[in-house]
Design a protein around this motif. Structure first.
Motif: not given
Length: 454
Positions: A282-295
């Motif tokens: 995907h484009e850009g730097n996402m904060l996916d892992a952090e979202y998965i952790m904290c919701g």
């Protein structure tokens, strides 16, 4: 010899013609039945070939990166079906419908993770993380330090130190006021300590500014922030202790979530477990892992992980500084000066124990030094968790701490949010597909699911 009359010959011919016609009709009917049956079987077989071909064209990047067998149906055609049916001599039009039988579910993802990353390996990492954190707490003796910090924070002395660190008051001004009251304060020894304190304050100010840039709510001039940081380290330790029995799948899931999704680290020096660059997904730097952790918004997760990293860095750096005799001597001199000045300007009401003040100032200095290390970790660097006898042991980085916090997150929440992220990047994912068509008024269909998910 008798001759058969022409009338009898004609009758026989007609009779034979009727018989042969009936036989031919029956034969043709039988042939047509066999041909139709063969075509129906071919139709069904062609549907199966279509389904199997679609499943065989699973998303390679998704499998290589995440170990998931799944397909999307955005660019599916019926070319395989048509070629398969044409080999049986059928050239007519026969439209078919391709559809998803089963979307990627939490149970499917659970199975994929189990296969992708073995439970035993996950348990090993869980144990390693727990032992490392326990080692830091034992190594630093943070529990004893906390008692001292709590005692100081609850005293009137804390307000005087905070005023000096925040700039609300000046040690130089206090020194002048105290000198007018007590001539002993005016000695050159005290003046040198004031200069040393100015250097100390400059280090704290710089670190506080850096923390504001990181959007992390830690104030080094506020004693309670240091307490919260140390408490977080202990809370995580106890949280891991409570979860230590649930290592069969949980640890593998946590490790998978912490290491297979984009996070705050720059894509220039960060990739998944198998080496896939997230910029290829995907484009850009996402904060996916952090979202998965904290919701929540991934930024909240970054702050949570950063706070834990900061707490560990503070504990490790404090242990090193407490073992530094030169630093101890410098800060002891500063503490004695501040204690004497505060005692005079408070008219003997407030006494700050120099030893306690030295301990607190070592913690504050350690916190300030930890900020630069935290910034390095957020850039993708690692640091030695433990240093003994001049040797640096157990290097850890951002994702290691992310894994620790993932271990305290419920599996269902992680699985649900992982599916959200995967579908955003790859589209609607199916672990089973079907194909259906109509031949002579009868509908035929074939459905299949990847064996791993059955």
């Amino acid at each position: 010899m008798k001759k058969i009359s022409s009338n009898k010959k004609g009758a026989m011919t007609i009779f034979l013609a009727i018989i042969l016609s009936a036989l031919i009709l029956i034969e043709c009917t039988f042939v047509m039945f066999i041909w139709d049956l063969d075509y129906r079987m071919a139709f069904n077989s062609a549907l199966r070939a279509e389904v199997e071909t679609i499943l065989a064209e699973y998303d390679r990047q998704l499998f290589d990166t995440n170990g998931i067998y799944a397909v999307t149906l955005t660019e599916v055609d019926d070319e395989v079906f048509k070629k398969a049916i044409s080999t049986h001599g059928y050239t007519g039009d026969s439209d078919i419908e391709v559809y998803g039988v089963k979307t990627l579910s939490m149970e499917d993802l659970r199975m994929a993770i189990t296969v992708y990353y073995s439970n035993r390996a996950g348990a090993i990492w869980f144990e390693k993380a727990f032992v490392q954190l326990q080692g830091v707490i034992d190594y630093t003796g943070i529990g004893d330090i906390l008692e001292i910090l709590q005692e100081f924070t609850s005293s009137e002395a804390a307000g005087y130190l905070e005023d000096l660190l925040t700039g609300a008051s000046s040690i130089a001004e206090w020194f002048v006021d105290a000198s007018e009251i007590d001539e002993d304060i005016a000695s050159e020894d005290y003046r040198q300590e004031i200069l040393d304190f100015a250097k100390f304050k400059k280090t704290v100010d710089k670190a506080d500014n850096d923390l504001e840039d990181l959007d992390i709510g830690i104030d080094l001039t506020d004693m309670s922030s240091l307490l919260e940081g140390a408490d977080k380290l202990i809370d995580v330790q106890y949280g891991l202790t409570d979860a230590v029995m649930n290592v069969t799948f949980h640890s593998a899931c946590a490790y998978y979530a912490a290491n297979n999704f984009d996070c705050v680290l720059s894509n220039d020096n960060d990739c998944s477990i198998n080496g896939t660059k997230f910029s290829d997904i995907h484009e850009g730097n996402m904060l996916d892992a952090e979202y998965i952790m904290c919701g929540m918004d991934g930024r909240a997760g970054v702050v949570e992980v950063s706070a834990l990293i900061f707490a560990v860095l503070l504990a490790v750096r404090a242990a090193e500084n407490f073992a530094d005799p030169e630093l101890q001597a410098t800060l002891t001199g500063i503490s004695a000066t501040i204690s004497a000045v505060v005692l005079v300007i408070s008219e003997g009401i407030v006494y700050i124990d120099p030893e306690i003040l030295t301990t607190v100032m070592i913690l504050i200095k350690s916190a300030a030094e930890s900020v630069s290390a935290l910034m390095d970790v957020l850039k993708g660097e690692t640091f030695p968790l433990i240093q003994m006898d001049g040797m640096e042991l157990v290097y850890v980085g951002y994702r290691d701490f992310l894994f620790l916090l993932m271990c305290l997150t419920l599996d269902d929440g992680m699985l649900k949010r992982m599916i959200e992220v995967l579908q955003r990047d790859f589209g609607e994912l199916y672990t089973g597909v079907g194909a259906a068509g109509v031949y002579r008024g009868q509908e035929y269909s074939q459905e299949k699911i990847y064996l791993m998910y059955e």
